[in-house]
Design a protein around this motif. Sequence first.
Motif, short mmCIF file in Angstrom:
data_model
loop_
_atom_site.label_atom_id
_atom_site.label_comp_id
_atom_site.label_asym_id
_atom_site.label_seq_id
_atom_site.Cartn_x
_atom_site.Cartn_y
_atom_site.Cartn_z
N UNK A 19 0.56 -1.41 -0.19
CA UNK A 19 0.27 0.34 0.14
C UNK A 19 0.62 1.43 -0.13
N UNK A 20 0.56 2.02 -0.81
CA UNK A 20 1.63 3.47 -0.80
C UNK A 20 0.81 4.24 -0.01
N UNK A 21 1.42 5.26 1.23
CA UNK A 21 1.12 5.87 2.03
C UNK A 21 1.66 7.25 1.65
N UNK A 22 0.45 8.47 1.71
CA UNK A 22 0.78 9.73 1.65
C UNK A 22 0.92 9.91 3.11
N UNK A 23 2.33 10.38 3.32
CA UNK A 23 2.87 10.90 4.28
C UNK A 23 1.80 11.97 5.48
N UNK A 24 1.60 12.31 4.51
CA UNK A 24 0.61 13.22 5.08
C UNK A 24 -0.66 13.77 5.60
N UNK A 25 -1.30 12.68 5.09
CA UNK A 25 -2.24 12.07 5.42
C UNK A 25 -2.24 11.07 7.56
N UNK A 26 -0.74 10.78 7.57
CA UNK A 26 -0.69 10.00 8.67
C UNK A 26 -1.34 10.95 10.06
N UNK A 27 -2.08 10.15 10.52
CA UNK A 27 -1.90 10.99 11.99
C UNK A 27 -1.17 9.67 12.94
N UNK A 28 -0.50 11.16 13.75
CA UNK A 28 1.12 10.05 14.87
C UNK A 28 0.68 10.71 16.19
N UNK A 29 0.66 9.79 16.73
CA UNK A 29 0.15 9.63 18.79
C UNK A 29 1.14 8.40 19.22
N UNK A 30 1.72 9.27 20.77
CA UNK A 30 2.90 8.61 21.34
C UNK A 30 1.94 9.00 22.26
N UNK A 31 1.69 7.51 23.50
CA UNK A 31 1.25 7.96 24.75
C UNK A 31 2.16 7.00 25.91
N UNK A 32 2.28 6.58 26.82
CA UNK A 32 2.43 6.04 27.86
C UNK A 32 1.48 5.46 28.79
N UNK A 61 -1.84 6.26 12.31
CA UNK A 61 -3.49 6.16 11.47
C UNK A 61 -3.68 6.57 10.02
N UNK A 62 -3.84 5.44 9.52
CA UNK A 62 -4.05 6.03 8.21
C UNK A 62 -5.74 5.07 7.76
N UNK A 63 -6.24 6.39 6.40
CA UNK A 63 -8.25 5.99 6.58
C UNK A 63 -7.03 5.90 4.81
N UNK A 64 -7.26 4.42 4.02
CA UNK A 64 -7.88 4.62 2.77
C UNK A 64 -8.81 3.68 2.13
N UNK A 65 -9.15 4.70 0.80
CA UNK A 65 -10.69 3.01 0.33
C UNK A 65 -11.47 2.61 1.37
N UNK A 66 -11.54 3.61 2.98
CA UNK A 66 -13.09 3.44 3.31
C UNK A 66 -12.55 2.32 4.41
N UNK A 67 -10.67 1.79 4.33
CA UNK A 67 -10.81 1.07 5.71
C UNK A 67 -9.29 2.43 6.27
N UNK A 68 -9.81 1.80 7.25
CA UNK A 68 -8.57 2.91 8.70
C UNK A 68 -7.22 1.43 8.86
N UNK A 69 -6.00 2.10 9.02
CA UNK A 69 -5.40 0.57 9.03
C UNK A 69 -4.62 1.84 10.50
N UNK A 70 -4.35 1.08 11.45
CA UNK A 70 -3.14 1.63 12.27
C UNK A 70 -2.20 0.61 12.96
N UNK A 71 -0.93 1.12 13.33
CA UNK A 71 0.36 0.98 13.43
C UNK A 71 0.60 1.02 14.52
N UNK A 72 0.54 0.14 15.85
CA UNK A 72 1.46 0.81 17.04
C UNK A 72 2.55 0.15 16.96
#
Length: 107
Positions: A19-32, A61-72
Amino acid sequence: MCYYNAERFATFMSLQFGIDVDEEQVGEESVLLYKEELDENLLTEELLSISPEMVLVHSCVYNKDEHEWLVCVASNVDTNQPLFLICLKNGKKIHEKVLLRDKENEK
């Protein structure tokens, strides 16, 4: 320091799922999180067993083609050693990988 960012997320998504990802459309978060706050429905016994009492979780997190991808990616708060990665598609775990390797496994 272990930091999982949009660039690494894009590389992972390309290599793992093609999957090609547009990095500018990626949400990022860090949590303890304390170990007891980790979702036991998403983590195997193996992942829980390598988790210390407190972990730093970097997520993208990234949304593409009605799918939400989350990698932790979880890492040890004290050492910044990456512990494990999990990937969810539409809230369902589809991939996990142990990143922590003990000294015996490295030989």
